[in-house]
Design an enzyme around this catalytic site. Structure first.
Site, short mmCIF file in Angstrom:
data_model
loop_
_atom_site.label_atom_id
_atom_site.label_comp_id
_atom_site.label_asym_id
_atom_site.label_seq_id
_atom_site.Cartn_x
_atom_site.Cartn_y
_atom_site.Cartn_z
N GLU A 88 40.17 50.73 42.46
CA GLU A 88 39.30 49.60 42.09
C GLU A 88 38.12 49.56 43.06
O GLU A 88 36.97 49.71 42.65
CB GLU A 88 40.09 48.29 42.13
CG GLU A 88 39.28 47.08 41.69
CD GLU A 88 40.08 45.77 41.80
OE1 GLU A 88 39.61 44.78 41.25
OE2 GLU A 88 41.16 45.76 42.44
N ASP A 93 44.05 39.71 34.51
CA ASP A 93 43.91 39.75 35.96
C ASP A 93 44.04 38.35 36.55
O ASP A 93 45.14 37.93 36.90
CB ASP A 93 42.60 40.42 36.39
CG ASP A 93 42.63 40.89 37.85
OD1 ASP A 93 43.74 40.98 38.42
OD2 ASP A 93 41.57 41.18 38.40
N ASP A 94 42.93 37.62 36.67
CA ASP A 94 42.94 36.26 37.25
C ASP A 94 42.29 35.29 36.26
O ASP A 94 41.17 34.82 36.50
CB ASP A 94 42.17 36.23 38.57
CG ASP A 94 42.77 37.13 39.63
OD1 ASP A 94 43.86 36.79 40.13
OD2 ASP A 94 42.16 38.17 39.95
#
EC number: 3.5.4.4
Length: 333
Positions: free
Chosen positions: A200, A278-279
């Site tokens: 990432e 993800d978030d």
């Protein structure tokens, strides 16, 4: 774009990155914690990404207000329960929630093992209430160093039967996987699955390391795999899955825009890649947005989106019998 005859999954979803802004406001008031704003409308820019962040570390600061209001184990239990409620509202049949108890405990010096227990309780109650199937992935926050990660690992091991896998997240550049070899040896000895945030912020070498040294069966994000053809071949041949998070990778400036995202190339290469959030609380998105807006913008065809949905279940840390039962349950509806 979502095939309603197939299970809908989200297998890369941070529990502590999905604390509702309204809950942050309410917990702040309940525990008399000073917040940067006193209304939902004015709080949102502080806790959600409005414009893309310059890098991953800047993005992660948006998560901080959510954990600053976790002043008790009851608060941790509440956000865990609400995570399952949110999953149900999104139409998810199966979710893997990952969390860092050290990060959640930090602001108010909560007992790390107590946070793990509170999350387990909240998720269990949420699954009973809303009918969503869920498993928990323990995160070691590499940003806080080896000793802090050891403390998180011990807390997970105290509840080893309720934890499905171990993950490593945080500052990938500053804290490479090589610092955590012994941690992952213990995780594998405990019988857990392994998934690692890699490729990432760092390059493909981080992904190779996660696989070869940490035993990763899946890679979180993994966008830099696009830079190494041999690695892409290896991922496809060994069926090592990539947990893609489209909007997140744009918001962290890991990828310039959705049209440049490598997910389409991964799927064309035969890599088992899936679509995840993800978030979501910090990003202001949900799984429906990722399938119906982000995936088409990333160039995925309808069939590729369907394949990614299939991959989500194939990659899941479920037994073959659990996967079969979930397929049959959804198909029967």
């Amino acid at each position: 774009m979502i095939d309603t005859t197939l299970p809908l999954t989200d297998i890369h979803r941070h529990l502590d990155g999905n604390i509702r802004p309204q809950t942050i406001l309410e917990l702040g008031r309940q525990y008399n914690i000073s917040l940067p704003a006193q209304s939902l409308e004015t709080l949102i820019p502080h806790v959600q990404v409005i414009a893309n962040e310059p890098d991953l570390v800047s993005f992660l600061t948006k998560l901080d207000w959510g954990v600053k209001v976790l002043a008790s184990l009851d608060a941790c239990r509440r956000v865990a329960f609400e995570n399952i409620e949110d999953a149900a509202r999104n139409g998810l049949h199966y979710v893997e929630l990952r969390f860092s108890p050290g990060y959640m405990a930090m602001a108010h010096q909560l007992p790390v093992a107590g946070v793990v227990e509170a999350v387990i309780d909240g998720v269990r109650e949420g699954c009973r209430t809303f009918g969503v199937q869920a498993k928990l992935i323990g995160i070691m926050s590499r940003t806080f160093g080896e000793a802090a990660c050891q403390q998180e690992l011990e807390a997970f091991l105290a509840h080893r039967d309720q934890i499905t896998a171990l993950d490593l997240a945080g500052d990938e550049l500053g804290f490479p996987g090589s610092l955590f070899l012994s941690h992952f040896n213990r995780a594998r000895d405990a019988g857990w699955h392994i998934t690692v945030h890699a490729g990432e912020a760092a390059g493909p070498e981080s992904i190779w390391q996660a696989i070869r040294e940490l035993g990763a069966e899946r890679i979180g994000h993994g966008v830099k795999a696009i830079e190494d053809r041999a690695l892409m071949d290896f991922l496809a041949e060994q069926q090592i899955g990539i947990e893609s998070c489209l909007t997140s990778n744009i918001q962290t400036s890991t990828v310039a825009d959705l049209a440049a995202h490598p997910l389409k190339t991964f799927l064309e290469h035969g890599i088992r890649a899936s679509i995840n959030t993800d978030d979501p609380g910090v990003q202001g998105v949900d799984i429906i947005h990722e399938y119906t807006v982000a995936a088409p913008a990333a160039g995925l065809s309808r069939e590729q989106i369907r394949q990614a949905q299939i991959n989500g279940l194939e990659m899941a840390f479920l037994s073959a019998e659990e996967k079969r039962a979930l397929r049959e349950k959804v198909a029967a509806k």
